[in-house]
Design an enzyme around this catalytic site. Sequence first.
Site, short mmCIF file in Angstrom:
data_model
loop_
_atom_site.label_atom_id
_atom_site.label_comp_id
_atom_site.label_asym_id
_atom_site.label_seq_id
_atom_site.Cartn_x
_atom_site.Cartn_y
_atom_site.Cartn_z
N CYS A 7 5.62 -0.17 43.32
CA CYS A 7 6.05 1.23 43.40
C CYS A 7 7.56 1.31 43.12
O CYS A 7 8.35 1.74 43.96
CB CYS A 7 5.73 1.79 44.78
N CYS A 57 1.30 1.99 38.90
CA CYS A 57 0.36 2.71 39.76
C CYS A 57 -1.07 2.19 39.65
O CYS A 57 -1.82 2.19 40.64
CB CYS A 57 0.39 4.20 39.44
N CYS A 61 -1.78 -0.56 42.10
CA CYS A 61 -1.29 -0.34 43.47
C CYS A 61 -2.47 -0.19 44.43
O CYS A 61 -3.41 0.58 44.15
CB CYS A 61 -0.43 0.92 43.53
N CYS A 83 -2.92 8.29 47.17
CA CYS A 83 -1.51 8.58 46.90
C CYS A 83 -1.38 9.91 46.15
O CYS A 83 -1.96 10.08 45.07
CB CYS A 83 -0.88 7.46 46.08
N GLU A 142 19.37 -10.42 55.43
CA GLU A 142 19.23 -8.98 55.57
C GLU A 142 20.57 -8.26 55.38
O GLU A 142 20.62 -7.17 54.82
CB GLU A 142 18.63 -8.63 56.94
#
Length: 346
Positions: free
Chosen positions: A192, A199, A202, A208, A37
Amino acid sequence: MTFYVFSQLILNWYHFNGRKNLPWQKDKTLYKVWISEIMLQQTQVKTVIPYFKKFILKFPNLKFLTNSTLNDILYLWSGLGYYKRAKNIYKTSKIIQEKFNGKFPRNISDVLKLPGIGKSTAGAILSFTLNYSFSVLDGNVKRILIRYYGILGCSKNIKTEKKLWNIIKNITPIHNTGNFNQGIIDLGALICTNCNPKCEICPLKKNCVAYKEKAWNRYFLEKNKTIKLKKIYWFIILRFKYKIWMEQNNTKNIWNNLFCFPSFEKRKYAIEWLKKNKINFKKNKTINSFNHEFTHLKIQAKPIIIELLFQQKIINIQKTGIWYNLKKPQKIGLPKLVEKIITLLI
């Protein structure tokens, strides 16, 4: 769409399409996820993978890391950039050793006190490893939320950050939090995307706003407009046979604690330095200059190779210097720009 449906769509998508074989996802531990991370802050997954593998090979757990030096870490970090992250890892390892008996803390308040760890990073570490119910809000998640809810004029500021945190906290499920967090991050990274999002495939497209309007490029997080500074640096490369002189940078700038060539913003300062150190040389050669960019700075590097008559002592007040062996390189932290120059010398 309810928050429950939103999170369930993400979990379903992740089950079939999410990334589950990244190096830090195998034999998952708090330690490995923490390192990954930190490396992933402002850096893409594909760039991080080889660095992470080398790092874990050298420091497989906290005990090995605690027994290392900052220079050991910087050596493995060379080329990855944002070197403050490496310093934060070093500082964190010492804190964990002293305050937590060598074990990575599991309490969110303790994790947030560690250097270089904010709310999103802490949430990622604890949810990915322990499935604790904490949200994440990285760039991928922000992009999804802004497009999905059709939030216009999002500037990178505290107000926007607070608004997006409120949204993601409501969406994040209590159960399967780790999978949800990884899923929404993966959706942003793989579907995305910043440019030309996919799209049509998705799972969130039905509700959306950006998809309905066919205008994904209207919704984005406006970055603070920064003008890149432009600087010229003259780099003095003192060379005797197969050795070159380097100094450890002790100033608090982008190359703090890394080894660099003596550098000067004006050629006349470089000449003065040579005279001050009574550098005896037989010839000098200027390598073609090149540009090297950072997020906030553009450097035009002008390296000058000075061929020495002998390996002389250099005045090195308040700095640590070494004669770097090109045939048997020492394990030290080097900036990418310095690595570029070295490749020109070999």
